[in-house]
Design a protein around this motif. Structure first.
Motif, PDB file in Angstrom:
ATOM      1  N   ARG A   1     -42.591 101.249 -38.159  1.00 56.30           N
ATOM      2  CA  ARG A   1     -43.538 100.798 -39.013  1.00 56.30           C
ATOM      3  C   ARG A   1     -44.065  99.388 -38.880  1.00 56.30           C
TER       4      ARG A   1
ATOM      5  N   TYR B   1     -48.419  96.838 -36.269  1.00 51.97           N
ATOM      6  CA  TYR B   1     -48.687  95.255 -36.485  1.00 51.97           C
ATOM      7  C   TYR B   1     -48.529  94.565 -35.126  1.00 51.97           C
TER       8      TYR B   1
ATOM      9  N   SER C   1     -52.787 103.521 -39.437  1.00 48.78           N
ATOM     10  CA  SER C   1     -52.011 102.487 -40.039  1.00 48.78           C
ATOM     11  C   SER C   1     -52.750 101.507 -40.909  1.00 48.78           C
ATOM     12  N   GLU C   2     -51.910 100.462 -41.645  1.00 49.55           N
ATOM     13  CA  GLU C   2     -52.539  99.749 -42.436  1.00 49.55           C
ATOM     14  C   GLU C   2     -53.761  98.638 -41.635  1.00 49.55           C
ATOM     15  N   GLU C   3     -53.264  98.427 -40.350  1.00 46.15           N
ATOM     16  CA  GLU C   3     -53.962  97.465 -39.615  1.00 46.15           C
ATOM     17  C   GLU C   3     -55.420  98.174 -39.171  1.00 46.15           C
TER      18      GLU C   3
ATOM     19  N   TYR D   1     -60.895 104.151 -45.567  1.00 45.31           N
ATOM     20  CA  TYR D   1     -60.303 103.182 -46.223  1.00 45.31           C
ATOM     21  C   TYR D   1     -61.089 102.764 -47.287  1.00 45.31           C
TER      22      TYR D   1
ATOM     23  N   THR E   1     -59.595  99.629 -49.783  1.00 44.90           N
ATOM     24  CA  THR E   1     -59.310  98.428 -49.087  1.00 44.90           C
ATOM     25  C   THR E   1     -60.278  97.135 -49.354  1.00 44.90           C
TER      26      THR E   1
END
Length: 653
Positions: free
Chosen positions: A401, A405, A447-449, A481, A484
């Motif tokens: 995970r 990042y 990914s979140e990024e 997204y 977001t």
């Protein structure tokens, strides 16, 4: 220390001083000025050679009138700036700088030639204090972190008045709708504060008058919603069981081996308006003993909660304490050579790893793993720990995970380091950076990024005049997204890019709390200006030019509406005192992420939209007053040839 009132009288800095007079005041004269408040970090030339290299220059306003003095060091960086901003004949603003940026300012708001307001700015923080008799009498704005820093200063120097400025009063709590038992407890505590402070000081092991603030630690603040049933009139925002660490100043070096320095446990802090305050005094905590959470408090009083308190996690407490002790004992390394900074960050990594091992929640594990990445990045960017890159690359390839990042942070670090190389080519570096971001999306597109990466690519392509590519990036972001912050900003950017030729009506709440709608200016052109006081030299340069533009014939009938993206209302109000802008200002909370900034994808300041007399957008990407002037000339030409009318006949501005 010489008072500012005395210093002003000595220097006699008045409007109308002729240009040659600045020779009468050398660097030493301006360096005699000092902030009225202690604890301000600002640049002071270290030796006589540095003082001799400084230069004094006159400060003039838009009409070329002398309004004060500025002091620059040998490299041209500002050190001091003392000016008149209210059109009077006496100084009313004193500014101090660090690394060329203003970090502290004092204002004379009532014209008595002595400061009654102090402000910390840029890297100095966000505090705004009210001064009476040379002392802080209260806070117009202060963050929780800054309140904890001032608390340490007040306790270390035994400044009872300063400490009182940080304490919530019974009247303030009653006004906020807190239960009577809480207000009564605070009232009783205020009556015996002096004795309680003395007892607290006696329990602070290792504290001296030179003890300084190191860090404020707290979980997310809590919100108690407004509810007539509980008597809470407005949302209450609280910190519970926060911790404040203190130690010796960096210049003094680390504490002696084995020395204990107590830290502070803060039972509760509450946000009252724009100021965070302590509900009760903190408690001294022996660094060798675990922290015991305070029971009861405001939430318990409001909701009448009962039941067992939070369960202790001794392993987590031990791991967190080890990190806190390391940070406190090694803080001076951060002020040292690059190798010292690298050593500080590298030393944190095993301690953070120990926290990850005992953390029970996956999100906690991820957050502390991110701190490991941040420490590796900080060490890597010093150039003194090149092996950090190998470790980071291993994390990127690990398939966990934390991998995206680590990859994202490494791309940013490489970009910064390339730009710091002598003779570097920024455009080439930017091209490489964007290529790295594209590669990131190929590998970590889910990914979140990824959302933030797409927004960076879109904004970069837009700035490079590659609008088709920017649209593609924004569209991918909106589709992938949508919920977001980045996705919402991208949707706004797409809306902005398609504004020309379409009707536009911008609605918002002004600084005075009134509703404004640009449709009310129907029949005349409207310039909507997105800006902020923190927007840099481009904003400070263009706003006065817009004021001048209104005086020109082609601007007759033009209405201007400002949309301030300041984070705090006080920042906007202070700026408007300096810059006399006659047009209304829309102000809503959120800064660059506020409602209107998000709805139109604003990513740079200033950004200006020009709406014609029929309410349609004729330009959505104006940056300067001269561009606005040319666009107005174009509209006037269209009017004279039977095209779109300026609408000046409907009234002047």
């Amino acid at each position: 220390m010489r008072s500012l009132r005395c210093s002003v009288a000595v220097l006699g800095l008045l409007v109308g001083v002729t240009p040659w007079c600045h020779a009468a005041y050398g660097p030493k004269d301006l360096l005699k000025f000092r902030p009225t408040q202690p604890g301000v970090d600002y640049d002071v030339p270290a030796d006589q050679a540095a003082i001799d290299a400084c230069k004094v220059e006159m400060v003039t306003d838009g009409q070329k009138r002398t309004v004060g003095y500025a002091l620059r060091d040998g490299q041209g960086k500002l050190l001091r700036r003392f000016v008149i901003t209210n059109g009077g004949k006496s100084l009313n603003q004193w500014s101090y700088y660090q690394d060329g940026f203003e970090v502290y300012r004092e204002n004379d708001l009532d014209g008595d030639r002595s400061p009654d307001e102090c402000r910390w700015l840029n890297a100095g923080g966000t505090r705004v204090g009210a001064i009476k008799g040379g002392k802080i009498a209260g806070w117009k704005r202060i963050s929780a972190e800054e309140a904890s820093k001032v608390l340490v200063q007040a306790l270390a120097t035994r400044d009872q008045a300063l400490l009182e400025s940080l304490m919530a009063s019974p009247a303030e709590l009653a006004e906020a709708g807190l239960p009577k038992e809480v207000v009564d407890k605070v009232t009783a505590g205020a009556a015996r504060r002096a004795d309680a402070v003395e007892a607290l000081l006696q329990g602070l092991a290792g504290w001296t008058p030179k003890t300084v603030w190191n860090r404020f630690d707290g979980t997310y603040p809590h919100v108690i919603p407004a509810d007539p049933a509980t008597g809470v009139r407005e949302d209450l925002v609280l910190y519970e069981n926060a911790v404040v660490f203190a130690g010796a100043p960096a210049a003094a070096g680390a504490a002696a081996p084995g020395a204990k320095v107590s830290f502070l446990q803060v039972p509760e802090m509450i946000k009252l308006g724009d100021a965070w305050k302590f509900v009760e005094l903190p408690r001294a905590v022996d660094p060798d003993k675990p922290v015991v959470a305070s029971a009861g408090g405001i939430r318990a009083a409001i909701f009448d909660t009962a039941g067992p308190g939070p369960q202790r996690d001794e392993a987590m407490e031990k791991a967190l304490k080890a990190l806190a002790d390391y940070d406190s004992g090694n803080a001076p390394l951060q002020q040292g050579e690059k190798k010292d900074v690298a050593r500080f960050h590298y030393g944190r990594i095993p301690l953070l790893g120990a926290i990850v091992k005992v953390a029970k929640e996956p999100e906690d594990q991820l957050n502390y793993n991110k701190q490991i990445v941040d420490s590796l990045i900080a060490a890597y960017q010093t150039g003194a720990y090149p092996k950090a890159r190998q470790v980071l690359e291993g994390m990127v390839e690990g398939g966990t995970r934390i991998s995206p990042y680590a990859a994202y942070r490494l791309i940013g670090a490489d970009f910064v380091m390339r730009n710091e190389e002598p003779g570097s080519n920024f455009m080439a570096n930017q091209k490489k950076w964007m290529a790295d971001l594209e590669a990131f999306l190929t590998k970590f597109g889910k990914s979140e990024e990824a959302a933030e990466v797409l927004l960076q690519l879109g904004s970069s392509n837009e700035f490079n005049a590659e609008e088709d590519k920017a649209r593609q990036d924004y569209t991918k972001l909106v589709e992938g997204y949508p919920d977001t912050p980045s996705g919402k900003k991208a949707a706004g950017a797409l809306r902005r890019l398609d504004l020309v030729g379409k009707p536009l009506s911008i609605k918002g709440t002004t600084l005075k709390g009134e509703t404004l709608d640009t449709a009310q200016y129907q029949g005349k052109p409207v310039l909507v200006v997105f800006w902020a006081s923190w927007g840099g030299q481009s904003v400070r340069r263009e706003l006065p030019d817009l004021v001048k533009l209104l005086e020109k014939p082609q601007a007759k009938g033009l209405a201007i509406v400002g949309v301030s993206l300041d984070n705090e209302k006080a920042d906007l109000e202070a700026f408007l005192k300096e810059q006399q802008m006659t047009w209304p200002q829309v102000f809503e909370p959120g800064g660059i992420d506020s409602r209107l900034a998000t709805e139109y994808g604003i990513i740079s300041l200033p950004t200006m939209f020009l709406i014609d007399a029929q309410g349609k957008v004729v330009n959505r990407s104006l940056r300067t007053a001269s561009e606005v002037e040319r666009q107005l000339d174009k509209l006037a030409s269209q009017k004279s040839s039977g095209g779109v009318a300026l609408g000046a006949e409907h009234g002047d501005r």
